[in-house]
Design an enzyme around this catalytic site. Structure first.
Site, short mmCIF file in Angstrom:
data_model
loop_
_atom_site.label_atom_id
_atom_site.label_comp_id
_atom_site.label_asym_id
_atom_site.label_seq_id
_atom_site.Cartn_x
_atom_site.Cartn_y
_atom_site.Cartn_z
N ASP A 102 0.84 -1.20 0.00
CA ASP A 102 0.00 0.00 0.00
C ASP A 102 0.87 1.24 0.00
O ASP A 102 2.03 1.21 0.43
CB ASP A 102 -0.84 0.07 1.29
CG ASP A 102 -1.77 -1.10 1.44
OD1 ASP A 102 -2.06 -1.75 0.44
OD2 ASP A 102 -2.17 -1.35 2.59
N1 URA Z 1 -1.23 -5.79 4.07
C1 URA Z 1 -1.69 -4.53 4.01
O1 URA Z 1 -2.72 -4.20 4.61
N2 URA Z 1 -1.00 -3.65 3.29
C2 URA Z 1 0.15 -3.94 2.65
O2 URA Z 1 0.76 -3.07 2.01
C3 URA Z 1 0.61 -5.26 2.71
C4 URA Z 1 -0.09 -6.18 3.43
#
Ligand code: URA
Length: 239
Positions: A102
């Site tokens: 993310d």
């Molecule tokens: N889980 C999440 O919520 N975000 C990420 O970037 C990776 C795993």
């Protein structure tokens, strides 16, 4: 492969731009001899504007992703490609992130043009565990580890339960979680399902490959052969 195609595939420019670079004498061998489009010396002896050429494929990079960058050029705003040489976004085959992080997640991100490696690491039944360091808004209560390990947790909007995940509590609001799948916003949604909120998330390992301490945020380097080999081993941390 012809020199023009090689350089274009490495992202140094379109074919016509590369041809122009060749005419301008920007491509030489180690002795400074100007190379033309008909020359075909070994890769390691080609210099572009005096610098060694980027490695040919298959190429895999390890990147310490900072917060605030997305993993896709389809998204608006800053992307991880902004932190790499511009030509890395133009390589053919393309250099893709191995499983997205993310925008606000930091940590270990691999980028590769090796389709087989990509598939092995991100396919739903991948046996390569991903390990995250999590900072939470509220204290961990104790019900989270059994819930995540149960194999019965169904995330909102989904029907298929999550595979078991291992939670290691490191402090009041700090934990390490090991997943063997990668669903959208998975860690954040797991903690939301458990009544908490993730305030910081960092991926610290993929399989046996750990984010090195000496790779600062925003830095990257190519993976060494021993590091690639670590990715072939099933993680002992897998739940
Ligand atoms: N889980 C999440 O919520 N975000 C990420 O970037 C990776 C795993």
């Amino acid at each position: 492969m012809k020199l023009v195609k090689l350089l274009a595939n490495l992202g140094y420019g379109s074919r016509s731009q590369v041809e122009r670079f060749l005419r301008q004498g920007a491509v030489t061998d180690l002795d400074g001899k100007i190379l033309g489009s008909r020359d075909f010396p070994p890769h390691a002896s080609i210099l572009f504007k005096g610098e060694p050429l980027d490695a040919p494929g298959p190429l895999t990079l390890m990147f310490h992703k900072p917060a605030g960058y997305t993993c896709s050029t389809d998204d608006p705003g800053d992307t991880i490609y902004d932190l790499l040489p511009a030509r890395y976004a133009l390589r053919n085959p393309i250099l893709s992130p191995v499983g997205r992080l993310d925008k606000d997640t930091t940590g270990l991100l691999l980028m590769t043009d090796d389709g087989q490696l990509l598939h092995r690491l991100i396919r739903p039944k991948s046996e390569v565990a991903k390990v995250y360091q999590v900072t939470l808004d509220r204290p961990i209560e104790g019900h989270e580890a059994p819930l995540f390990a149960s194999g019965e947790l169904v995330l909102r909007g989904e029907e298929r339960p999550l595979l078991p995940a291992a939670l290691e509590v490191l402090g009041d609001k700090e934990a390490r979680i090991t997943l063997s799948e990668g669903r959208y916003h998975q860690v954040r949604r797991m903690f939301a399902a458990a009544g908490n909120h993730v305030v910081a998330l960092k991926r610290i390992a993929i399989g046996e490959l750990r984010l090195p301490d000496d790779l600062a945020e925003g830095e990257w380097r190519t993976l060494e052969a021993e590091e690639l080999a670590l990715l072939s081993r099933k993680s002992s941390a897998a739940p």
